[in-house]
Structures are given as structure tokens and as C-alpha cells.
Design a protein around this motif. Structure first.
Motif, mmCIF file in Angstrom:
data_model
loop_
_atom_site.group_PDB
_atom_site.id
_atom_site.type_symbol
_atom_site.label_atom_id
_atom_site.label_comp_id
_atom_site.label_asym_id
_atom_site.label_seq_id
_atom_site.Cartn_x
_atom_site.Cartn_y
_atom_site.Cartn_z
ATOM 1 N N UNK A 1 0.976 -1.102 -0.427
ATOM 2 C CA UNK A 1 0.066 0.485 -0.044
ATOM 3 C C UNK A 1 0.886 1.506 -0.085
ATOM 4 N N UNK A 2 0.073 2.199 -0.363
ATOM 5 C CA UNK A 2 0.908 3.539 -0.728
ATOM 6 C C UNK A 2 -0.072 4.862 0.120
ATOM 7 N N UNK A 3 0.533 5.710 0.247
ATOM 8 C CA UNK A 3 0.306 7.448 1.492
ATOM 9 C C UNK A 3 0.806 8.629 -0.177
ATOM 10 N N UNK A 4 -1.456 8.894 -0.325
ATOM 11 C CA UNK A 4 -1.613 9.384 -1.451
ATOM 12 C C UNK A 4 -2.145 11.197 -0.561
ATOM 13 N N UNK A 5 -2.002 11.814 -1.748
ATOM 14 C CA UNK A 5 -2.685 13.381 -0.849
ATOM 15 C C UNK A 5 -2.700 13.866 -1.827
ATOM 16 N N UNK A 6 -3.659 15.151 -2.129
ATOM 17 C CA UNK A 6 -3.806 16.112 -2.726
ATOM 18 C C UNK A 6 -2.889 17.531 -2.846
ATOM 19 N N UNK A 7 -2.012 17.412 -3.732
ATOM 20 C CA UNK A 7 -1.347 18.990 -3.462
ATOM 21 C C UNK A 7 -2.035 20.459 -4.424
ATOM 22 N N UNK A 8 -2.117 20.973 -3.816
ATOM 23 C CA UNK A 8 -2.257 22.686 -5.107
ATOM 24 C C UNK A 8 -0.794 22.828 -5.662
ATOM 25 N N UNK B 1 -2.492 14.645 -7.485
ATOM 26 C CA UNK B 1 -1.886 13.301 -6.451
ATOM 27 C C UNK B 1 -0.224 13.305 -6.489
ATOM 28 N N UNK B 2 -0.391 13.015 -5.579
ATOM 29 C CA UNK B 2 1.101 12.403 -4.537
ATOM 30 C C UNK B 2 1.476 11.569 -4.471
ATOM 31 N N UNK B 3 1.861 10.666 -4.851
ATOM 32 C CA UNK B 3 1.755 8.848 -3.622
ATOM 33 C C UNK B 3 3.428 9.044 -4.729
#
Length: 368
Positions: A140-147, A154-156
Motif C-alpha cells: 500500500x502507498x500513502x497518497x494526498x492532494x497538493x495545490x 495527486x502525489x504518491x
């Protein structure tokens, strides 16, 4: 009172499937921030049903203060909670923590997703052990949204996997595409592999092999190729794929740059009467920029690649930020995030196997 307490020993007695399980005791401001955030989220998702895990004696009075949250919540009582500084190995031994009950609810099908602002390491460990990794996903990976200049990206991975191989990166691309579809609403998000240069020969072997695999995959039309650090904020692609070490460094560097820019602006506009007058003239624009870059809008990192939706809220967020994390979880639940990953993996399985077999044959060919 509209919420019901689930029996401590037999939650399966309840037939309702909840939209989300929410850890009521996780985070620096819990349970107050959690319940206040759920009240905000209730307006945005009127059909949502929440299984709220935690100490009933603390949760019930708070729900009474927030009728909108009370209307959507059912309490699953437990006295145990995981401290923010507890080691993951110790957290695994707390069998009835509020975080663990949320994970149990997802694993048993009682809830479609879980949200917690609690201990990150404990949350990842519990997610792997209880919710478990989706078939076809190695990590599994950690993903998040950035401006970005153009919108959101989306970065992961952002820290779940310090070391990765080419197959991990391809899987991250699959999961990132599904995330961008579910949360950003993009029909065909573009994908970039973060590298030290955009040229084909740049980077190490794992990046080049991952690039080759993506160019031959069903994602080929969406694969932009290699991108560099400046491409993240430029919005060159909708999804940025990298290993957890590089992704975490890039994320923290970006957060630091934003804080520095904010500090410098305050210094500039406080230097004298002329500067203060200038601030009044540009204030509307600065307020819009502040709203656009508000970290609460981007609260809600997601552990992707699991048999359920698992969202990590920042531990120090406020009610608005926690509501944003709930928004992310609801978007993923509503838009079938995991179904999108399974569909892609089905079409890519043979390709990944061929690529792996080819790499395993290469040493034999060289030796001959």
C-alpha cells in the motif's frame, strides 16, 4: 436520541452498513474536533451514516451539542485509545482501541471506509494487519492532494515505502489514477514519474523499467513520462508517482516553501506605512490566494492499495480540516475507488508478469 450504541461484544448484530467508521479519539483535538468536523461533513453528505468509535461518556455530550453530527452517528463504545506517540508494534497489541475498532468495521464489511486523525505509524500498521492489502498490490502507498498552478495534483507515495522497485511504482501509478478519478473527478488523469530529469536515460533502473512498463500498459495514453521537481507545482501532470522517501522529502519541502513565502509576505507588508497601504490594495487577492492554499483544503492523506478506504487526517487539524478528510473518504467510497484499481490490475496483470519474467532472464542472457 438518534444514535444507537453498538454492543461492545457483538457489533455484527447491527445490520446497517455504515458509510464510514470514524475514530472519535484520534488526533490532538479529539474528540471535540472530530465531532465538530462531522457536523460540517453532515451538511455536505446528508445521506452519510457514521460508526463513531470511542469513549461514549465523552462522545455523547459532544453529539448533543452538534445535532447534525448526532443525526448521522452511531457510537461503538471503547475506553481504549492509541496515544500519538505510541509505537506501531505497541499499538497492534491494543485490541480494542478506537482506531482498531474502526479498522475492524472496514475489514468485516460493517463500514466502507475509516477516517482517523490519530497516530500515523499505528494507523498504517493496523491497516496492513486488519484491513489487509488488496490482491494484486504488493505494497500500500500513502497518497494526498497538493495545490499547483493549474489546479490540484495527486502525489504518491508520501512515506509509506522508503524503498520501492519498478513494480511498486507501476502499482502506485494505477492507484494514483484511480484516486484522481474518484477525488478530483478527472476522466483520464495524466501520470508522471518523478525523476532527476525528463530525458529517457535519466534516473536509475527501477524508474526506467517502470517507465517502459507504463508505456506498454493500458495507461500508456495517460503516461506523460519522466517529470522533475518543478513540474509538481507547475501541474505538468495530474498524478506524480515516486518512492516514499523522495515523496516525503518533496512534500515537506513544499510545505516549508509555503510557510517561508507567507512569512516573507508578512515582513514585506509590515515594513512601513507605504507597505501597509499596499497591503490594503492587494488584500482581496491575497485572501483568495490564502483560501486556495489553505492546508485544510488538502487534509486527508489516503492509504491506497487496501481492501477498503483508509484516510489519515492530520493530527493537529481543526474541524474544517477534519471535515475535508471526511470529504475525501466519501468521494472514494461513493465513486468506487477500489473497483477502479481492481479493473486496471486485471488488464495489467499479464503485462507485469511478462516484464518481471524478462528482467529475471536478463542475467542469464548476459552470462551466456
Amino acid at each position: 436520541m438518534s444514535d444507537r450504541e453498538i454492543s461492545e461484544n457483538s457489533p455484527a448484530e447491527q445490520s446497517e452498513v455504515f458509510s464510514l467508521a470514524v475514530d472519535g479519539m484520534g488526533g490532538d483535538g479529539a474528540p471535540d474536533v472530530v465531532v465538530a468536523g462531522l457536523a460540517i461533513a453532515a451538511d455536505r453528505h446528508p445521506g452519510m451514516r457514521v460508526l463513531l468509535t470511542g469513549d461514549e461518556a465523552r462522545l455523547r455530550p459532544l453529539l448533543a451539542k452538534y445535532p447534525k453530527a448526532e443525526a448521522i452517528c452511531t457510537i461503538w463504545h471503547t475506553d481504549a485509545a492509541i496515544p500519538m506517540d505510541m509505537k506501531p508494534t505497541a499499538a497492534l497489541r491494543v485490541r480494542r482501541s478506537s482506531m482498531r475498532l474502526g479498522m475492524d468495521a472496514v475489514a468485516s464489511g460493517r463500514a466502507r471506509g475509516v477516517v482517523s486523525a490519530g497516530n500515523s505509524g499505528a494507523m498504517l500498521a493496523l491497516a496492513k494487519i486488519v484491513v489487509k492489502t488488496m490482491p494484486g498490490i504488493s505494497r500500500p502507498a500513502m497518497a494526498a492532494i497538493s495545490p499547483t498552478i493549474k489546479g490540484d495534483v495527486v502525489m504518491l507515495d508520501l512515506g509509506a515505502n522508503v524503498a520501492c522497485d519498478w513494480r511498486n511504482l507501476v502499482e502506485f501509478a494505477v492507484m494514483g489514477e484511480a484516486f484522481a478519478k474518484a477525488v478530483l473527478g478527472l476522466p483520464a488523469p495524466s501520470i508522471g514519474l518523478l525523476n532527476i530529469g525528463s530525458e529517457e536515460l535519466k534516473g536509475d533502473e527501477k524508474l526506467r523499467v517502470a517507465s517502459e512498463a507504463l508505456r506498454e500498459s493500458p495507461l500508456a495514453a495517460q503516461f506523460h513520462g519522466f517529470i522533475e521537481g518543478h513540474d509538481i507545482t507547475a501541474g505538468t501532470t495530474d498524478v506524480v508517482v515516486t518512492d516514499g522517501f523522495t515523496g516525503n522529502v518533496a512534500l515537506k519541502t513544499g510545505e516549508g516553501a509555503l510557510k517561508m513565502a507567507s512569512s516573507l509576505l508578512r515582513q514585506v507588508f509590515n515594513r512601513g506605512i507605504i507597505s501597509k497601504i499596499g497591503y490594503l490594495l492587494v488584500r482581496p487577492g491575497l485572501e483568495r490566494m490564502k483560501e486556495w492554499l489553505d492546508p485544510r483544503r488538502y487534509n486527508g492523506a489516503v492509504f491506497v492499495g487496501l481492501n477498503g478506504v483508509v484516510v489519515k487526517s492530520h493530527g493537529g487539524t481543526d474541524a474544517e480540516g477534519f471535515a475535508a478528510a471526511v470529504d475525501v473518504a466519501m468521494d472514494m467510497v461513493t465513486h468506487g475507488f477500489n473497483d477502479g484499481i481492481r479493473e486496471r490490475l486485471t488488464h495489467m496483470g499479464a503485462l507485469l508478469s511478462r516484464q518481471q519474467a524478462s528482467l529475471e532472464r536478463e542475467p542469464e542472457t548476459t552470462a551466456s
